[in-house]
Scaffold this active site. Sequence first.
Site, PDB file in Angstrom:
ATOM      1  N   ASP A   1      -6.980   4.536  12.061  1.00 41.63           N
ATOM      2  CA  ASP A   1      -5.629   5.091  11.984  1.00 41.63           C
ATOM      3  C   ASP A   1      -5.564   6.401  11.195  1.00 41.63           C
ATOM      4  OD1 ASP A   1      -4.491   3.134  13.610  1.00 41.63           O
ATOM      5  OD2 ASP A   1      -4.347   1.731  11.949  1.00 41.63           O
TER       6      ASP A   1
ATOM      7  N   ARG B   1       0.434   5.990  16.371  1.00 45.09           N
ATOM      8  CA  ARG B   1       0.168   6.983  15.322  1.00 45.09           C
ATOM      9  C   ARG B   1       0.528   8.413  15.730  1.00 45.09           C
ATOM     10  NH1 ARG B   1      -0.281   2.300  13.885  1.00 45.09           N
ATOM     11  NH2 ARG B   1      -1.204   1.640  11.915  1.00 45.09           N
TER      12      ARG B   1
ATOM     13  N   ASP C   1       0.818  -1.222   0.000  1.00 45.02           N
ATOM     14  CA  ASP C   1       0.000   0.000   0.000  1.00 45.02           C
ATOM     15  C   ASP C   1       0.848   1.267   0.000  1.00 45.02           C
ATOM     16  OD1 ASP C   1      -2.386  -1.343  -0.044  1.00 45.02           O
ATOM     17  OD2 ASP C   1      -2.735  -1.185   2.123  1.00 45.02           O
TER      18      ASP C   1
ATOM     19  N   SER D   1      -4.841  -8.369   8.034  1.00 41.38           N
ATOM     20  CA  SER D   1      -4.197  -7.064   8.121  1.00 41.38           C
ATOM     21  C   SER D   1      -3.551  -6.981   9.502  1.00 41.38           C
ATOM     22  CB  SER D   1      -5.241  -5.964   7.944  1.00 41.38           C
ATOM     23  OG  SER D   1      -4.706  -4.740   8.388  1.00 41.38           O
TER      24      SER D   1
HETATM   25  N1  ARG Z   1      -8.558  -1.823  15.813  1.00 40.47           N
HETATM   26  C1  ARG Z   1      -7.261  -1.452  16.272  1.00 40.47           C
HETATM   27  C2  ARG Z   1      -7.190   0.045  16.449  1.00 40.47           C
HETATM   28  O1  ARG Z   1      -7.977   0.726  15.880  1.00 40.47           O
HETATM   29  C3  ARG Z   1      -6.179  -1.990  15.397  1.00 40.47           C
HETATM   30  C4  ARG Z   1      -5.922  -1.271  14.113  1.00 40.47           C
HETATM   31  C5  ARG Z   1      -4.895  -1.963  13.329  1.00 40.47           C
HETATM   32  N2  ARG Z   1      -4.460  -1.180  12.231  1.00 40.47           N
HETATM   33  C6  ARG Z   1      -4.165  -1.677  11.048  1.00 40.47           C
HETATM   34  N3  ARG Z   1      -3.784  -0.833  10.143  1.00 40.47           N
HETATM   35  N4  ARG Z   1      -4.254  -2.950  10.802  1.00 40.47           N
HETATM   36  O2  ARG Z   1      -6.399   0.553  17.166  1.00 40.47           O
END
Ligand code: ARG
Length: 413
Positions: free
Chosen positions: A124, A95, A14, A176
């Site tokens: 994110d 992040r 990506d 993912s």
């Molecule tokens: N659901 C979790 C969060 O929002 C994990 C996110 C994982 N991110 C990803 N890009 N796979 O913090």
Amino acid sequence: MKEKVVLAYSGGLDTSVCLKWLQVEKGFDVIAVCGNVGQDEADLATIKQKALDMGAIASMAVDMREEYADDFLTHALAANALYENAYPLLSALSRPLLSKHMVAIAHEYGAKYVAHGCTGKGNDQVRFETSIKALDPSIEIVAPVREWDLHSREEEMEWAKAHGVPVPATKKSPYSIDDNLWGRAIECGVLENPWCEPPADIWTLTVDPTQAPDEPEYVEIGFDQGVPCSLNGEDMKFVDIVHELNIKAGAHGYGRLDLVENRVVGVKSRECYEVPGAKVLIEAHKALETLCLDAATQHYKLGAEQQWATAVYQGLWFSPLKMALDAFFTATQCFVSGAVKVKLYKGSCAVVGRTSPYSLYDFGLASYGAEDAFNHEAAKGFSDLHGLPVSTWSAKQGPASGLSAQAEEEAAA
Ligand code: ARG
């Protein structure tokens, strides 16, 4: 002259396509930034070079591990942070740190734009964008994945091949994954069906509890003002303690979570997490607080902890509420020093001992034995006054039966 954009670059498909797309479709000069937050990534030097090979004007791999531990995880631990009482926030914590570095690099290079490779459906993007806006409201955000019309991985691969972006030779895992020092998040694939038990192959940090050693392992964690400072009596940096506990607790099958959580964008999602170190530390820290905090602070803190976790989950790391709550938590931690002993055994982590020079636990007050120093006579008056509001209420409204109105009617009939 071309405009410059700072891209959060992980080296995956990506963000590699993003890197090229920003040049081809938007005419940007791209500065690629890959942050090392303790993820399981083979080789950051290779990732850095790959960005240059694809035309980035600058590329950097920044080691953020210690900063992540000392400036982010310490606050999370002070808040015993678990979103919806369960998720230790690993993605939400990394992040804002990445955003901080990207904004600093944008300033250094005179870039007006910052880009990330997040989709429009996740948390994110919100965390990146809210953090970046808080740090510099004048920066413009570009989110290629939200903008481009590559609708499947196949289309993305086609575009990549046509534009000289190296495509991964190995078949992509159906999941993912996002991981760092604070744990690992696994979503998508069969996990999208919340009835389906997580397949064994999603777990990499933790062993199956049924396969864990038959002997328990004891670990002693030392804390100084709420921050872990030693392991089994040996002084260690916090960052190393987290790393070590991921290994130790993971080997005993501790730290697997299987949750459905409420995302910021209104969607419920099924998430699996492996958080051995984070969970051991939160449990141990809570246990030490039960010795060192007075009851009123301890109770008040529970509500503040929920608010902190929700704010951070929603991307509000750099926000007035979250920063004010940090000030409160910091004040609560000044006597949270001492040690906690945990026992790791086949998927469990039990706190089996706690001690502190600032302990408010008073043996004379607590003991039912001969050493009892508690004033039993005072208890009588206390109970009378404590119960006064309810006895007044009962005298006025009739005795509380403990039954529901319906049950009372039925009993009367
Ligand atoms: N659901 C979790 C969060 O929002 C994990 C996110 C994982 N991110 C990803 N890009 N796979 O913090």
